[in-house]
Structures are given as C-alpha cells and as structure tokens.
Design an enzyme around this catalytic site. Structure first.
Site, PDB file in Angstrom:
ATOM      1  N   HIS A  37      -9.244   3.629  -2.200  1.00 26.22           N
ATOM      2  CA  HIS A  37      -7.789   3.227  -1.986  1.00 26.22           C
ATOM      3  C   HIS A  37      -7.466   2.089  -2.899  1.00 26.22           C
ATOM      4  CE1 HIS A  37      -4.285   1.790   0.032  1.00 26.22           C
ATOM      5  NE2 HIS A  37      -4.680   0.864   0.696  1.00 26.22           N
ATOM      6  N   CYS A  92       0.677  -1.383  -0.053  1.00 26.43           N
ATOM      7  CA  CYS A  92       0.091   0.136   0.133  1.00 26.43           C
ATOM      8  C   CYS A  92       0.829   1.299  -0.122  1.00 26.43           C
ATOM      9  CB  CYS A  92      -0.973   0.148   1.252  1.00 26.43           C
ATOM     10  SG  CYS A  92      -2.136  -1.300   1.019  1.00 26.43           S
ATOM     11  N   SER A 125     -11.407   0.954   4.528  1.00 26.16           N
ATOM     12  CA  SER A 125     -11.324   1.578   2.921  1.00 26.16           C
ATOM     13  C   SER A 125     -12.008   0.530   2.152  1.00 26.16           C
ATOM     14  CB  SER A 125      -9.792   1.827   2.778  1.00 26.16           C
ATOM     15  OG  SER A 125      -9.017   0.705   2.888  1.00 26.16           O
TER      16      SER A 125
END
Length: 398
Positions: free
Chosen positions: A345, A83, A215
């Site tokens: 996201h 991420c 998210s």
C-alpha cells in the site's frame, strides 16, 4: 454531452518494503510510466496533461517525478487525497478526456514512505484533517499504543463483532484469502500463503487485528494512460482499451459522525454512496461485476466494503467471506492481486495499481491469477478524512 474515456495503457513497479530498493520516487515513476506508454504503444509526447498523486512528498513533486520521463511542458496537476489519491488522479484524467479537453491524459501515483510515515501520535494539534474522526473515537475508545489508523479500524472491527457476531476467525479469513491470491502476483510485496492459525497468532496490533491483517508500508508507483474514443479508433486499440463505464468520488457527510459509530467514521457511508453512484452511471448492478479490487487497508475494511457495495446485507460480510463467495470459484473474485494487505500500500499508487490489475483482468492478461471470463470490474479506493472513489470498468469490445 460527455465523451467516452478508455484506459489504453497501464504499468506499475513491484511494490517493495520501505527502503528495500535503492531508488527514489522519480525512478519508480519513470519505470511505471514507461511501462504504461509502451503498453499503449505511444510516446510521452502524445500526453497532453498529467495528474500525479502522492501523499508524503512536497508540493510539485509530480513535476519532479515526470522530469525523468520527458520535458514537454504539459500541465501537471499534483493530487493528494490521502489513500484515495491514485483514483482521484485517475478521475481527473477521465474528466479531461470526457470533456473533450484532451485526447490523451496520464494518471500516475507513487509513494516513497519512511518507517515513521503511519505511526501517528496522541499528541495532535487542535485542528487536523481527522479531528472530527478523533472526536468520535477518543471519547468512546480512548487512545492506545498503536498506529492511529489501526485504532480507527480495530475499533470498527470490535463494533462489528459486538453488533453482528462477526468472529476473529472471519476477519482472519480475509487475510488468508488475500495472501493466497498474492502468491500468483509477481508485483506483490508479499507472496506467501498464510494459514488462518498463522494470521490469528501473528503480532497483535489493535483490537482483533493482527499484523498480517494490516497493510504494510510500501514503496512503488503505478500509472494509467486515459484516452478518448477517437484516439482508440485512430490507433487501433479497440482490442486493448478498457472503458471507464462509471466513476464517483464522494467525501464525508454528517453520516460519518452523527451516529457515533466507528463503522461510519472509517468510511462506510462514503463507500455506499460512491458505489451506488458509479454503478448507476455504468447502468449495471453489483451482481453483474466479475472481479473487484477494494481497499482492504485492514481486514475489517474488506468486510465493511462488502456491505457498503451491496455484495451482502448489513452484518452479513463475515459469513460471505467464510462461504468462499469472494475468491476463485465464488460469485466474485475480490482482490486477486492480493489487495493492500499482501500486494502492499504505497498510498499515492494504490488506486492506480487497482486500475492496472483490473485492466489486465479484463484483457485476459492476468496470468495465473486470471479471473475466467471477466467482463466487468469494480475498484474501490478509500481515504480516511475523507474520500472514496469507486470506478466501474468494461472489457475491450464489450
């Protein structure tokens, strides 16, 4: 000596629910990069190197994505740091510019996810990228019928509640704040305000976390053009170029696993180290920052990041969000974009979407969500397993 690096152009697509829009990743990259180039007022043939970040596409997808922008033969480096991928691509572009290797570098991130991308499974091979993390969680908490990342952060939330008295309501307030911020952001996947009652009554995911505190899976892309001081001066970009004042990338140390704490497993020690290094490089303190985009993949991680970055003391983050200190009218505005919870996201794009939002904020171009008088900004981008990038930005002409 290292030169200076500036963000001269930024762009992003709207972040979308997975498979909502009829596009493929080269389309979204072309859109984001085209906006960034136009924002800087330069053509693609000015770009000398590119770092392209993504998580779920095959090797060399960065080249395929940029083929739709231009076939100039520049070096393209593919980046995957979970991420934290987008900010890692930004870091490479910054280093190329600061070293004097190039005057113009492109950082771009994207993700085209599937509905099963983040589901996770208890049936894992002996060696994975997060086996050390699972080795702390599973003996203590077992394995639940929930997405793997939600288990990590949900268990960290339970630990924070038990250790510090943090409440479910305080966790929910993070989501309320970020969903409210997203009502002003046309690029956000969600653009509706949520009441605390709605957040708490939403579908349970794991521990105290409900669906609206997590998210979503998203598709989208974001890009930044990083340039040298010479390029800024020669092209008259002094009133638009945002300087990267400090940046740090760190990975896990023994501190993530030695304590047996889920708060440590999900990256708080990395946040603490990267934040300290980036702020020291910039020569400023966290109290001087005006606006922050941080990695609220789950509501609890926003609270953990408050503590890791020094916005408050250990265990005080629940009271901090409750006080209103992290929204408009408070000491900092945190996640004016809506954050990961509400903006979305798409993993490879997230760090560069943060860069885009903060560039707009420091230029005074953020529209209805503008943080008044913003001159210093900080981005925090976390990847479990593990990487954390913290970046400090200064406004044009600062």
């Amino acid at each position: 000596m290292a030169g200076r690096a500036f963000v001269a152009g930024v762009g992003m697509t709207k972040f979308e629910k997975v498979s909502t829009r009829d596009w493929h990743y080269p389309d979204m990259v072309r859109e984001a990069v085209g906006i960034a180039l136009a924002d800087a007022g330069v053509a693609y043939d000015a770009v000398q190197r590119a770092a392209v970040g993504y998580v779920f596409q095959p090797s060399a997808a960065g080249q395929r994505a940029l083929y739709e922008v231009g076939l100039t033969g520049i070096p393209v480096v593919n980046v995957n740091n979970n991420c934290a991928t987008g900010s890692t691509a930004l870091m490479l572009a910054r280093e190329w510019v600061e070293s004097g290797l190039v005057d113009v570098a492109l950082a771009v991130g994207f993700e085209q996810m599937t509905k099963g991308s983040m589901s996770g499974s208890g049936d894992l091979p002996a060696v994975t990228t997060i086996d050390r993390h699972l080795g702390v969680m599973v003996p203590k908490h077992g394995w639940a019928d929930a997405p793997m990342t939600a288990q990590f952060f949900g268990n960290a939330a339970l630990e924070h509640m038990e250790r510090y008295g943090t409440t479910a309501e305080q966790l929910g307030m993070v989501a309320v704040k970020n969903h409210e911020h997203s009502t002003r952001n046309p690029y956000a996947q969600f653009q509706d305000a949520y009441t605390l009652e709605r957040v708490l009554a939403d579908k349970p995911v794991h521990g105290p976390l409900t669906r609206s505190q997590c998210s979503p899976m998203s598709d989208g892309s974001a890009a930044a053009l990083v340039v040298s001081e010479r390029f800024v001066r020669e092209h008259g970009l002094e009133d638009r170029a945002v300087e990267i004042l400090g940046q740090a990338l760190v990975t896990d140390t023994g501190a993530a696993f030695d304590t047996g704490s889920m708060i440590d497993v999900v990256g708080t020690p990395m946040t603490r180290a990267a934040g300290r290094q980036a702020l020291e490089t910039a020569g400023i303190g966290i109290d001087e920052i005006d606006v922050i985009e941080l990695h609220d993949c789950f509501s609890v991680n926003e609270l953990l990041t408050y503590e890791g970055l020094g916005l408050c003391g250990e265990g005080e983050s629940g009271h901090l969000v409750e006080s209103g200190a992290t929204t408009y009218g408070g000491k900092w505005v945190v996640n004016p974009s809506g954050g990961l919870i509400s903006k979305g996201h798409p993993l490879g794009a997230t760090g560069l979407a943060q860069c885009t939002e903060l560039t707009w904020q420091l230029r005074g171009d953020a529209g209805e969500r503008q943080v008044e008088g913003a001159r210093l900004a900080l981005a925090h981008n976390l990847g479990l397993g593990g990487a954390c990038v913290v970046t400090v930005y200064g406004a044009p002409g600062r």
